[in-house]
Design a protein around this motif. Sequence first.
Motif, PDB file in Angstrom:
ATOM      1  N   THR A  93       0.897  -1.408  -0.113  1.00  8.41           N
ATOM      2  CA  THR A  93      -0.113   0.017  -0.111  1.00  8.41           C
ATOM      3  C   THR A  93       0.733   1.271  -0.141  1.00  8.41           C
ATOM      4  OG1 THR A  93      -0.163  -0.094   2.509  1.00  8.41           O
ATOM      5  CG2 THR A  93      -2.090  -0.950   0.917  1.00  8.41           C
ATOM      6  N   ARG A  94       2.115   1.320   0.325  1.00 10.30           N
ATOM      7  CA  ARG A  94       2.862   2.437   0.287  1.00 10.30           C
ATOM      8  C   ARG A  94       3.028   2.964  -1.004  1.00 10.30           C
ATOM      9  NH1 ARG A  94       8.590   1.969  -0.627  1.00 10.30           N
ATOM     10  NH2 ARG A  94       9.583  -0.058  -0.998  1.00 10.30           N
ATOM     11  N   HIS A  95       2.959   2.108  -2.156  1.00 20.33           N
ATOM     12  CA  HIS A  95       3.024   2.385  -3.448  1.00 20.33           C
ATOM     13  C   HIS A  95       1.581   2.884  -3.922  1.00 20.33           C
ATOM     14  CE1 HIS A  95       6.913   0.626  -3.493  1.00 20.33           C
ATOM     15  NE2 HIS A  95       6.347  -0.470  -3.165  1.00 20.33           N
ATOM     16  N   MET A  96       0.729   2.663  -3.378  1.00 24.43           N
ATOM     17  CA  MET A  96      -0.803   3.121  -3.734  1.00 24.43           C
ATOM     18  C   MET A  96      -1.145   4.490  -2.998  1.00 24.43           C
ATOM     19  SD  MET A  96      -2.441  -0.534  -3.139  1.00 24.43           S
ATOM     20  CE  MET A  96      -4.076  -0.119  -3.732  1.00 24.43           C
ATOM     21  N   LEU A  97      -0.291   5.081  -2.443  1.00 27.17           N
ATOM     22  CA  LEU A  97      -0.561   6.434  -1.652  1.00 27.17           C
ATOM     23  C   LEU A  97      -1.038   7.479  -2.511  1.00 27.17           C
ATOM     24  CD1 LEU A  97       2.046   6.509   1.149  1.00 27.17           C
ATOM     25  CD2 LEU A  97      -0.299   5.546   1.287  1.00 27.17           C
ATOM     26  N   GLY A  98      -0.406   7.620  -3.975  1.00 25.82           N
ATOM     27  CA  GLY A  98      -0.920   8.568  -4.909  1.00 25.82           C
ATOM     28  C   GLY A  98      -1.982   8.273  -5.672  1.00 25.82           C
ATOM     29  N   ARG A 139      -6.233  13.207   0.678  1.00 24.22           N
ATOM     30  CA  ARG A 139      -5.460  13.503   1.729  1.00 24.22           C
ATOM     31  C   ARG A 139      -5.692  12.296   2.833  1.00 24.22           C
ATOM     32  NH1 ARG A 139      -4.976  19.036   4.567  1.00 24.22           N
ATOM     33  NH2 ARG A 139      -4.422  19.524   2.572  1.00 24.22           N
ATOM     34  N   THR A 140      -7.029  11.954   3.082  1.00 24.83           N
ATOM     35  CA  THR A 140      -7.524  11.094   3.955  1.00 24.83           C
ATOM     36  C   THR A 140      -7.117   9.675   3.501  1.00 24.83           C
ATOM     37  OG1 THR A 140      -9.409  12.373   4.369  1.00 24.83           O
ATOM     38  CG2 THR A 140      -9.643  10.056   4.932  1.00 24.83           C
ATOM     39  N   TRP A 141      -7.206   9.211   2.112  1.00 22.79           N
ATOM     40  CA  TRP A 141      -6.690   8.075   1.598  1.00 22.79           C
ATOM     41  C   TRP A 141      -5.372   7.987   1.998  1.00 22.79           C
ATOM     42  CZ3 TRP A 141      -8.160   3.882  -0.736  1.00 22.79           C
ATOM     43  CH2 TRP A 141      -6.946   3.002  -1.493  1.00 22.79           C
ATOM     44  N   ARG A 142      -4.327   8.877   1.982  1.00 23.05           N
ATOM     45  CA  ARG A 142      -3.146   8.784   2.341  1.00 23.05           C
ATOM     46  C   ARG A 142      -2.974   8.630   3.874  1.00 23.05           C
ATOM     47  NH1 ARG A 142      -2.639  13.044  -1.233  1.00 23.05           N
ATOM     48  NH2 ARG A 142      -2.085  14.638   0.516  1.00 23.05           N
ATOM     49  N   ARG A 143      -3.630   9.346   4.483  1.00 24.00           N
ATOM     50  CA  ARG A 143      -3.540   9.159   5.986  1.00 24.00           C
ATOM     51  C   ARG A 143      -3.839   7.775   6.604  1.00 24.00           C
ATOM     52  NH1 ARG A 143      -7.044   9.399   9.474  1.00 24.00           N
ATOM     53  NH2 ARG A 143      -8.436  10.536   8.262  1.00 24.00           N
ATOM     54  N   VAL A 144      -4.977   7.335   6.327  1.00 24.13           N
ATOM     55  CA  VAL A 144      -5.536   6.222   6.760  1.00 24.13           C
ATOM     56  C   VAL A 144      -4.472   5.029   6.271  1.00 24.13           C
ATOM     57  CG1 VAL A 144      -7.251   4.301   6.516  1.00 24.13           C
ATOM     58  CG2 VAL A 144      -7.752   6.714   6.601  1.00 24.13           C
ATOM     59  N   LEU A 145      -4.045   4.880   5.090  1.00 25.98           N
ATOM     60  CA  LEU A 145      -3.185   3.662   4.622  1.00 25.98           C
ATOM     61  C   LEU A 145      -1.593   3.965   5.221  1.00 25.98           C
ATOM     62  CD1 LEU A 145      -3.746   3.345   0.807  1.00 25.98           C
ATOM     63  CD2 LEU A 145      -4.501   2.029   2.789  1.00 25.98           C
ATOM     64  N   SER A 146      -1.174   5.209   5.406  1.00 25.94           N
ATOM     65  CA  SER A 146       0.151   5.438   6.045  1.00 25.94           C
ATOM     66  C   SER A 146       0.061   5.227   7.501  1.00 25.94           C
ATOM     67  CB  SER A 146       0.371   6.949   5.826  1.00 25.94           C
ATOM     68  OG  SER A 146       0.596   7.293   4.621  1.00 25.94           O
ATOM     69  N   GLN A 152     -16.160  10.750   3.096  1.00 28.89           N
ATOM     70  CA  GLN A 152     -17.198  11.564   4.084  1.00 28.89           C
ATOM     71  C   GLN A 152     -17.032  12.966   3.536  1.00 28.89           C
ATOM     72  OE1 GLN A 152     -18.962   9.898   6.470  1.00 28.89           O
ATOM     73  NE2 GLN A 152     -18.167   8.103   5.509  1.00 28.89           N
ATOM     74  N   PRO A 153     -18.053  13.568   3.818  1.00 28.61           N
ATOM     75  CA  PRO A 153     -18.196  15.204   3.290  1.00 28.61           C
ATOM     76  C   PRO A 153     -16.906  15.818   4.006  1.00 28.61           C
ATOM     77  CG  PRO A 153     -20.305  14.307   4.195  1.00 28.61           C
ATOM     78  CD  PRO A 153     -19.492  13.130   4.357  1.00 28.61           C
ATOM     79  N   ASP A 154     -16.600  15.594   5.354  1.00 24.34           N
ATOM     80  CA  ASP A 154     -15.436  16.331   5.771  1.00 24.34           C
ATOM     81  C   ASP A 154     -14.148  16.072   5.088  1.00 24.34           C
ATOM     82  OD1 ASP A 154     -15.461  13.939   6.879  1.00 24.34           O
ATOM     83  OD2 ASP A 154     -14.376  14.639   8.756  1.00 24.34           O
ATOM     84  N   ALA A 155     -13.998  14.704   4.588  1.00 18.71           N
ATOM     85  CA  ALA A 155     -12.797  14.539   3.791  1.00 18.71           C
ATOM     86  C   ALA A 155     -12.865  14.927   2.312  1.00 18.71           C
ATOM     87  CB  ALA A 155     -12.509  12.967   3.826  1.00 18.71           C
ATOM     88  N   MET A 156     -13.876  15.039   1.868  1.00 22.09           N
ATOM     89  CA  MET A 156     -14.285  15.617   0.423  1.00 22.09           C
ATOM     90  C   MET A 156     -13.677  16.808   0.286  1.00 22.09           C
ATOM     91  SD  MET A 156     -15.006  12.935  -1.234  1.00 22.09           S
ATOM     92  CE  MET A 156     -15.904  13.283  -2.817  1.00 22.09           C
ATOM     93  N   THR A 157     -13.973  17.746   1.384  1.00 24.19           N
ATOM     94  CA  THR A 157     -13.770  19.215   1.218  1.00 24.19           C
ATOM     95  C   THR A 157     -12.340  19.415   2.045  1.00 24.19           C
ATOM     96  OG1 THR A 157     -15.025  19.795   3.282  1.00 24.19           O
ATOM     97  CG2 THR A 157     -16.296  19.759   1.182  1.00 24.19           C
ATOM     98  N   GLY A 158     -11.598  18.684   2.644  1.00 24.55           N
ATOM     99  CA  GLY A 158     -10.728  18.996   3.289  1.00 24.55           C
ATOM    100  C   GLY A 158      -9.347  19.013   2.437  1.00 24.55           C
TER     101      GLY A 158
END
Length: 339
Positions: A290-295, A304-311, A333-339
């Motif tokens: 998953t370290r290769h899938m962060l981008g 940013r949420t995708w990267r944070r959860v996996l990291s 989640q709405p807050d992640a989509m706008t963050g």
Amino acid sequence: MADKNKNSNNFNIPVFAIAPMMDWTDRHCRFFHRQISRQALLYTEMVTAPALVRGGAVHLLDHSREEHPVALQLGGSDPSELAEAARMGAEAGYDEINLNVGCPSDRVQSGTFGAVLMKTPALVADCVAAMKAVVAVPVTVKCRIGVDDQDPETVLPDFIQRIADAGCDYLIIHARKAWLQGLSPKENRDIPPLDYELVFRMAARFPDMPMSINGGIETLDAAEALIARGLHGAMIGRAAYHRPWDILSEVDARLFGVQPICRSREDVIDAMRPYIEMHLDEGGKLHQITRHMLGLFAGQPGARTWRRVLSEKANRPGAGVALLDEALEQMRQPDAMTG
């Protein structure tokens, strides 16, 4: 059209490649990239010939059949040792054997290979000839335009002529000098100015030597434009690693006229699940993949949420494919989509 999947053996069609990158383009990274493009030519991290021949590190040749077309990049400077390493790579099933004449790191210099070999073109030619003598797959070279105080207009034509005479099948030119003293490997990727025009002049001067260009290419549009000017191919490195979907998702359709198998980022994730489960069953760790899938979602809402959860969680004991679903759910989640 399926035969084009062996584009590494046919330099009459465009060659679009992902650059070999130390610590990044391991077998898991390559499998991931292959889910986005079936046609891009993938490269291993540099594998040193001494590690294979003297060190017995044959595990460094491990790869899956799904990665093809895939090239093995070798580092070394001893012709007989490189020949043996090339033979091992060909027997392991690689579609191409590439010689690294471009890496500027101190460790590579101390081993007398990489970019420092630009100073000894006759030795490079001997290495190429030795590898060509023992393998049937293409033998290629990846180089810089010169090193240190060399005049690229003088040294590069001589270098190309020598490796062409030795039988080199294809040349990838990183269109920058390498400064072996005074610049770090990272600085050598950015600070020396690019000279694309020199590469075009070399392509015109050596029409029988297929050439690909590398260095500073950030988009597929840019790669296409360079190929359109008469080059045989283009190679992208870090931009493709950090933004894999942006770079790779349209390669198959635009350059090869075939439709990609995965039509969305979610399709890619689904394609990775069986591979991840097999890796975990064999005792591997989730973060190794998953370290290769962060981008994957770079530039998208929730990236940013995708990267944070996996990291944060892929390293935890027992982490499995369910983490991918958790990351997807949280990023939507709405807050992640706008963050």
